[in-house]
Write an enzyme that holds these catalytic residues in place. Structure first.
Site, short mmCIF file in Angstrom:
data_model
loop_
_atom_site.label_atom_id
_atom_site.label_comp_id
_atom_site.label_asym_id
_atom_site.label_seq_id
_atom_site.Cartn_x
_atom_site.Cartn_y
_atom_site.Cartn_z
N GLU A 62 -1.96 -7.09 7.30
CA GLU A 62 -0.30 -7.15 7.82
C GLU A 62 -0.16 -8.16 9.02
OE1 GLU A 62 2.87 -6.96 8.01
OE2 GLU A 62 2.90 -4.64 7.37
N HIS A 73 0.77 -1.46 -0.08
CA HIS A 73 0.04 -0.04 -0.14
C HIS A 73 0.73 1.28 -0.05
CE1 HIS A 73 1.05 0.95 4.14
NE2 HIS A 73 0.86 -0.43 4.41
#
Length: 219
Positions: A93, A19
């Site tokens: 994550e 990202h």
């Protein structure tokens, strides 16, 4: 790196992307899963730059982590492609448990002994060892990535798929498939909006290209 299967025609091409930037990245705060920071202004610009860079890539499907920073990055990339975005927790994550929201400096100071020990382990041992008590291991992360990948590889064989996730996930995947280890690919080696192009049947892998992933050579 694993050898590729003989049937090259059945491979899925995956663009595995990190990202764009968040305020937590700038402040060196552990985002993990619970902080869920959105892209900052620079992150929005990075996502737009990535979209332009990938403009000529014909994606057949798009997936992202359900966390804001990954989802927004993916949205920007697919905006002009008229492609639906699917989100999943499997691409999140690393779960840093109770240590999410603290700075990396604080984390390293309170876990300096185990972090030093990790540098002496083999890659196989490293992947199975938590960075701190309660923190998700790289092996556990890769296990959930495999659950996601095996379905995608079957459904989108011979096609190209966008997958937007996180720096920790890119590190973990590249280490597990033999492209790098924990010494030459530290956690800070993957830049915002970096990506790896991976050809796979869900079991075997080939890294065809990388961008923004700063593997340390000759260590």
């Amino acid at each position: 790196m694993s050898a590729m299967p003989s049937s090259q025609n059945n491979l899925t091409t995956i663009y595995l992307v990190r990202h764009g930037e968040t305020h937590a990245n700038v402040d060196k705060i552990i985002d993990g899963q619970s902080v869920n920071a959105p892209l900052n202004a620079n992150g929005e610009t990075q996502a737009a730059t990535l979209a332009a860079h990938l403009e000529d890539v014909q994606f057949d499907a798009a997936f992202s982590s359900d966390l804001l920073r990954a989802k927004r990055t993916a949205e920007v990339v697919v905006m002009q492609k008229q492609l639906a975005l699917n989100t999943t927790e499997l691409l999140r994550e690393r779960n840093f448990a109770h240590q999410e929201g603290i700075t990396y400096d604080m984390f390293e100071a309170s876990n300096k002994d185990i972090l030093a020990k990790l540098q002496t382990l083999s890659l196989e041992e490293y992947l199975k060892t938590p960075l701190s008590a309660g923190v998700e291991t790289s092996a556990e992360m890769f296990m959930r990535f495999q659950v996601f990948l095996r379905e995608v590889a079957v459904t989108y064989a011979r096609q190209t798929v966008l997958v937007v996730s996180h720096g920790g996930m890119l590190n973990t995947v590249l280490q597990h498939i033999g492209w790098a280890d924990h010494i030459n690919l530290p956690h800070y080696a993957v830049e915002n909006t970096a990506y790896a192009v991976i050809k796979t049947d869900g079991v075997e892998f080939e890294v065809a290209q990388t961008k923004g992933i700063n593997k340390i050579e000759n260590v």
